[in-house]
Design an enzyme around this catalytic site. Structure first.
Site, PDB file in Angstrom:
ATOM      1  N   ARG A   1     -23.797 -12.953  -0.313  1.00 57.30           N
ATOM      2  CA  ARG A   1     -25.235 -13.104  -0.070  1.00 57.30           C
ATOM      3  C   ARG A   1     -25.971 -12.502  -1.257  1.00 57.30           C
ATOM      4  NH1 ARG A   1     -28.919  -9.316   2.241  1.00 57.30           N
ATOM      5  NH2 ARG A   1     -27.106  -8.138   2.989  1.00 57.30           N
TER       6      ARG A   1
ATOM      7  N   CYS B   1     -32.839 -11.571   5.991  1.00 52.70           N
ATOM      8  CA  CYS B   1     -32.992 -10.265   5.345  1.00 52.70           C
ATOM      9  C   CYS B   1     -34.399 -10.029   4.797  1.00 52.70           C
ATOM     10  CB  CYS B   1     -31.954 -10.083   4.238  1.00 52.70           C
ATOM     11  SG  CYS B   1     -32.229 -11.088   2.767  1.00 52.70           S
TER      12      CYS B   1
ATOM     13  N   HIS C   1     -29.691  -8.016  -5.543  1.00 53.29           N
ATOM     14  CA  HIS C   1     -28.329  -7.525  -5.330  1.00 53.29           C
ATOM     15  C   HIS C   1     -27.489  -8.603  -4.661  1.00 53.29           C
ATOM     16  CE1 HIS C   1     -30.668  -3.822  -5.781  1.00 53.29           C
ATOM     17  NE2 HIS C   1     -29.549  -3.322  -6.286  1.00 53.29           N
TER      18      HIS C   1
ATOM     19  N   HIS D   1     -33.887  -7.668 -13.785  1.00 55.39           N
ATOM     20  CA  HIS D   1     -33.343  -7.372 -12.459  1.00 55.39           C
ATOM     21  C   HIS D   1     -33.788  -8.463 -11.489  1.00 55.39           C
ATOM     22  CE1 HIS D   1     -32.388  -5.090  -8.818  1.00 55.39           C
ATOM     23  NE2 HIS D   1     -33.610  -5.379  -8.387  1.00 55.39           N
TER      24      HIS D   1
ATOM     25  N   CYS E   1     -29.179 -11.518  -2.541  1.00 54.06           N
ATOM     26  CA  CYS E   1     -30.472 -11.133  -1.975  1.00 54.06           C
ATOM     27  C   CYS E   1     -31.412 -10.936  -3.168  1.00 54.06           C
ATOM     28  CB  CYS E   1     -30.284  -9.850  -1.172  1.00 54.06           C
ATOM     29  SG  CYS E   1     -31.751  -9.305  -0.312  1.00 54.06           S
TER      30      CYS E   1
ATOM     31  N   ASP F   1     -21.482 -10.163   2.643  1.00 54.64           N
ATOM     32  CA  ASP F   1     -21.687 -10.486   4.056  1.00 54.64           C
ATOM     33  C   ASP F   1     -22.328 -11.864   4.237  1.00 54.64           C
ATOM     34  OD1 ASP F   1     -24.266  -9.998   3.176  1.00 54.64           O
ATOM     35  OD2 ASP F   1     -24.689  -8.413   4.622  1.00 54.64           O
TER      36      ASP F   1
END
Length: 134
Positions: A118, A67, A106, A103, A120, A110
């Protein structure tokens, strides 16, 4: 290591963090895909919040998802908070550090077994402690 960083002012956060880390951790930004130092990291160790040092992920849960950001199939749930994120017309689950509210990225459904998740995560939101740095 982590102390009550939630009480820091925005000026103190700006002084403490690099401009890129401030953008991601404090303003919910995203670093460009494949740009982060941890994307291809394979060392054994612990990933911590770049804002406060809280332990977030173990290298044993990291995998290459393709990703463009570091991906993990599990996180330290004691130190991670999930929040609904509907920004940019999407319905996602934001991941933040419970200690400082920074932050991180996310989490998506999947990922690989055993969790199917996952995480990310932006590299700039993470510091890495190598197990070989002793």
């Amino acid at each position: 290591m982590a102390q009550n960083e939630l009480s820091l002012s925005e000026a103190e956060w700006r002084e403490r963090l690099s401009p890129d880390a401030y953008n991601v951790l404090r303003q919910q930004g995203t670093e460009p895909r494949f740009s982060g130092e941890h994307v291809d990291r394979t060392d054994d160790g612990t990933y911590r919040c770049a804002g406060c040092g809280t332990e977030l992920f173990d290298s044993e849960t990291k995998y290459h998802s393709g990703c463009g950001w570091p991906s993990f199939f599990a996180g330290n749930e004691t130190n991670i908070e999930r929040r609904r994120d509907t920004s940019h017309g999407m319905n996602r689950v934001e991941v933040v550090c419970k200690t400082c509210g920074g932050h991180l990225g996310h989490v998506f459904q999947d990922g690989p077994n055993p969790t199917g998740e996952r995480y990310c995560i932006n590299s700039v939101a993470l510091d890495f402690d190598s197990e070989t740095d002793e």
